[in-house]
Design an enzyme around this catalytic site. Structure first.
Site, PDB file in Angstrom:
ATOM      1  N   ARG A  27     -13.496  -8.826  -0.755  1.00 25.72           N
ATOM      2  CA  ARG A  27     -14.169  -7.749  -0.059  1.00 25.72           C
ATOM      3  C   ARG A  27     -15.678  -7.947  -0.577  1.00 25.72           C
ATOM      4  NH1 ARG A  27     -10.502  -3.245   0.601  1.00 25.72           N
ATOM      5  NH2 ARG A  27      -8.681  -3.888  -0.312  1.00 25.72           N
ATOM      6  N   ARG A  37       1.455  -5.638   3.714  1.00 29.08           N
ATOM      7  CA  ARG A  37       0.267  -6.156   4.410  1.00 29.08           C
ATOM      8  C   ARG A  37      -0.016  -7.688   4.037  1.00 29.08           C
ATOM      9  NH1 ARG A  37      -5.199  -2.856   4.249  1.00 29.08           N
ATOM     10  NH2 ARG A  37      -5.606  -3.727   2.421  1.00 29.08           N
ATOM     11  N   LYS A  81       0.855  -1.230   0.018  1.00 27.85           N
ATOM     12  CA  LYS A  81      -0.044   0.023   0.011  1.00 27.85           C
ATOM     13  C   LYS A  81       0.990   1.215   0.120  1.00 27.85           C
ATOM     14  CE  LYS A  81      -4.005   1.499   2.978  1.00 27.85           C
ATOM     15  NZ  LYS A  81      -4.819   0.984   3.917  1.00 27.85           N
ATOM     16  N   ASP A 131     -16.557  -2.140   0.784  1.00 26.13           N
ATOM     17  CA  ASP A 131     -15.103  -2.364   0.215  1.00 26.13           C
ATOM     18  C   ASP A 131     -14.222  -2.538   1.450  1.00 26.13           C
ATOM     19  OD1 ASP A 131     -15.828   0.434   0.090  1.00 26.13           O
ATOM     20  OD2 ASP A 131     -13.624   0.452   0.083  1.00 26.13           O
ATOM     21  N   ASN A 132     -14.734  -2.290   2.779  1.00 23.92           N
ATOM     22  CA  ASN A 132     -13.808  -2.486   3.633  1.00 23.92           C
ATOM     23  C   ASN A 132     -14.451  -3.800   4.561  1.00 23.92           C
ATOM     24  OD1 ASN A 132     -12.051  -0.504   3.000  1.00 23.92           O
ATOM     25  ND2 ASN A 132     -12.848   0.909   4.287  1.00 23.92           N
TER      26      ASN A 132
HETATM   27  P1  AMP Z   1     -10.107   3.539   2.206  1.00 24.61           P
HETATM   28  O1  AMP Z   1     -10.939   4.460   2.636  1.00 24.61           O
HETATM   29  O2  AMP Z   1      -8.698   3.723   2.562  1.00 24.61           O
HETATM   30  O3  AMP Z   1     -10.441   2.188   2.257  1.00 24.61           O
HETATM   31  O4  AMP Z   1      -9.878   3.934   0.409  1.00 24.61           O
HETATM   32  C1  AMP Z   1     -11.007   3.956  -0.365  1.00 24.61           C
HETATM   33  C2  AMP Z   1     -10.544   3.909  -1.804  1.00 24.61           C
HETATM   34  O5  AMP Z   1      -9.747   5.042  -2.065  1.00 24.61           O
HETATM   35  C3  AMP Z   1      -9.856   2.751  -2.355  1.00 24.61           C
HETATM   36  O6  AMP Z   1     -10.003   2.345  -3.767  1.00 24.61           O
HETATM   37  C4  AMP Z   1      -8.397   3.265  -2.282  1.00 24.61           C
HETATM   38  O7  AMP Z   1      -7.360   2.480  -3.054  1.00 24.61           O
HETATM   39  C5  AMP Z   1      -8.458   4.623  -2.634  1.00 24.61           C
HETATM   40  N1  AMP Z   1      -7.548   5.631  -2.028  1.00 24.61           N
HETATM   41  C6  AMP Z   1      -7.335   6.238  -0.883  1.00 24.61           C
HETATM   42  N2  AMP Z   1      -6.254   6.739  -0.848  1.00 24.61           N
HETATM   43  C7  AMP Z   1      -5.782   6.812  -1.971  1.00 24.61           C
HETATM   44  C8  AMP Z   1      -4.543   7.794  -2.685  1.00 24.61           C
HETATM   45  N3  AMP Z   1      -3.849   8.396  -1.785  1.00 24.61           N
HETATM   46  N4  AMP Z   1      -4.385   7.381  -3.989  1.00 24.61           N
HETATM   47  C9  AMP Z   1      -5.069   6.594  -4.676  1.00 24.61           C
HETATM   48  N5  AMP Z   1      -6.142   6.079  -4.168  1.00 24.61           N
HETATM   49  C10 AMP Z   1      -6.524   6.159  -2.739  1.00 24.61           C
HETATM   50 MG    MG Z   2     -10.330   0.307   1.931  1.00 30.59          MG
END
Ligand code: AMP
Ligand code: MG
Length: 471
Positions: free
Chosen positions: A181, A174, A111, A250-251
């Protein structure tokens, strides 16, 4: 690391439509910050080899590739209740799958490796602080007996990441049972390609719920297994005061592991409305809302699997069993926390109301209860006495044994937000000492250490209700 670990790509082969071969942005000056020796050894990896230049290169995404091509996984999801038809690994890659010496398959995932075609305009990067937070939280959860993804390593990239201010970039490596998911199933279902959905479900069954393969209705059994795993998972969260923070579909995993530690935290004073994400203005993902919101997510999984199951009434039946399943896990867990000889759901419910009414610190209450000092925590002692008398009637005769058993399930040390924030601040200044100190406490959370009382207490002056744990 000679040749590196041999990786597999069973996911990419089973459902090629659900990932994209992709390469990490090259980290200019990788520097290993944290390596999880115990996890590495359990995976059959040599920690010394991972610390060598080739090992660090693997952990940061600079290669060697391990025989398979890294992929970005695609998924959809409901974020904050809103349907997003295409999310996916915007800043992450599935490096490959590793089969450990016991035959268990794990995803190795990176990540912070740069933008992928799923980045949606974001930069694809990660800063050191949030990646170290994920490392700390995962280790604490693991030691608390909660199914979770775990960090193998955090590596500084040597590149800068622009957030509110410029920050040092990092890559988290990780380890997960998988990265399947609910959102992955939602994406496959939304394509309308029944064969793709079936291939994904078969892969999930083989990987996480193999007994379902022999059931009369394998896909219904898959659904039932995920519902059960999530009912158990959320019960564990509730029993330790954990607030995930962003329970989008998705989480939520099919394996039943906790995933994606963003604005998550442990509750100090009991309040079902506790939220830590600055974005959660409505309390959608608050502490007390978690069982229901996971039920909501499971309903989305049911809808997505329905075309394979072909019996909507059966899907609804399984879903209808979720609240009771969750309550069973929670009632059993609470009975252990309270040292009861037999379960009593109402006693646990009333306790939570009492702790809330008097703003009692959740984690330390249970240790005070086993030590016989809980009464001192309450302003309204009569209310506590009335509850304690009901508990007393349910205790086995050997009270010393009760206290010992309680202390084996009620932690002294949990990643309280103020402790984690302070350790991350120090890490940002280049001092990883406080992070290592916390890791040491969280690795054996039930063992009280001399001279560490301040790590067992809530934030001085009361924890801030909302914190900004950016990712
Ligand atoms: P999360 O809330 O961390 O589960 O992320 C939700 C979505 O946003 C996922 O598809 C991540 O891959 C994307 N995402 C979060 N932060 C970034 C970032 N800095 N660059 C690209 N994608 C991101
Ligand atoms: Mg996520």
């Amino acid at each position: 690391m000679t040749g590196g670990p041999q990786l597999d790509d069973s996911y990419a082969r089973a459902v090629p439509e659900l990932s994209l071969p992709w390469t990490a942005v090259r980290a200019p000056a990788p520097r290993l910050l944290l390596l999880n020796d115990a996890l590495a050894t359990g995976l059959g990896l040599d920690p010394a080899a991972l610390r060598a230049p080739d090992g660090v290169a693997l952990l940061v995404g600079n290669g060697p590739p391990g025989g398979v091509r890294p992929v970005a996984q695609v998924y959809a999801g409901h974020q904050w209740g809103v349907w997003k038809p295409r999310l996916g690994d915007g800043r992450a890659l599935l490096l490959g799958e590793l089969v450990d010496p016991g035959g268990q398959r794990h995803d190795l995932h990176l990540k912070g490796t740069g933008p992928t075609p799923f980045a949606r305009g974001y930069d694809g990067m990660a800063a050191i602080g949030p990646m170290v937070r994920e490392y700390l939280m995962g280790e604490a959860m693991h030691a608390l007996g909660v199914p979770t993804t775990r960090a193998l390593a955090v590596t500084a990239t040597g590149a800068q990441v622009q957030r509110d201010t410029p920050l040092a970039g990092a890559v988290l490596c990780r380890v997960a049972a998988s990265h399947l998911r609910i959102g992955t199933v939602q994406y496959a279902a939304a394509t309308g390609d029944r064969d793709l959905l079936r291939a994904l479900a078969d892969h999930a069954i083989a990987r996480h719920h193999p007994a379902a393969a022999d059931a009369d209705e394998p896909y219904l059994e898959l659904f039932r297994s995920v519902v059960d795993a999530q009912a158990s998972l959320v019960a564990r969260w509730m029993l330790i005061g954990f607030v995930h923070g962003v329970l989008s579909t998705d989480n939520t995993t099919l394996s039943g592991e906790t995933i994606d530690y963003g604005p998550c935290a442990f509750m100090d004073a009991v309040d079902p409305a506790t939220v830590f994400s600055s974005l959660d203005t409505t309390g959608r993902y608050a502490y007390g809302a978690q069982p229901d919101i996971v039920g909501w997510n499971l309903a989305r999984l049911g809808e997505s699997l329905a075309p394979l199951i072909g019996d909507d009434a059966a899907v609804q039946d399984v879903l209808a069993g979720y609240p009771a399943a969750h309550r069973r896990y929670r009632t059993a867990g609470m009975a252990a926390k309270l040292g009861l000889a037999r379960e009593d759901e109402q006693l646990g419910t009333d306790l939570m109301e009492l702790l809330h009414a008097q703003r009692i610190d959740f984690t330390s209450f249970f240790r005070a209860l086993s030590a016989g000092t809980a009464r001192d925590l309450f302003l309204d002692r009569a209310a506590f006495d009335a509850w304690a008398a009901r508990r007393e009637a349910l205790l086995p005769a050997d009270r010393a044994a009760v206290a010992r058993a309680m202390d084996r399930v009620n932690p002294v040390y949990v990643p309280r937000n103020h402790l984690v924030d302070a350790a991350l601040d120090a890490a940002g200044q280049g001092d990883l000492g406080p992070v290592h100190q916390l890791l040491e406490l969280f690795a054996a959370p039930y063992d009280e250490r001399p001279g560490r009382a301040e790590f067992a207490r809530p934030a001085p002056g009361g924890a801030p209700h909302v914190t900004y744990c950016g990712t």
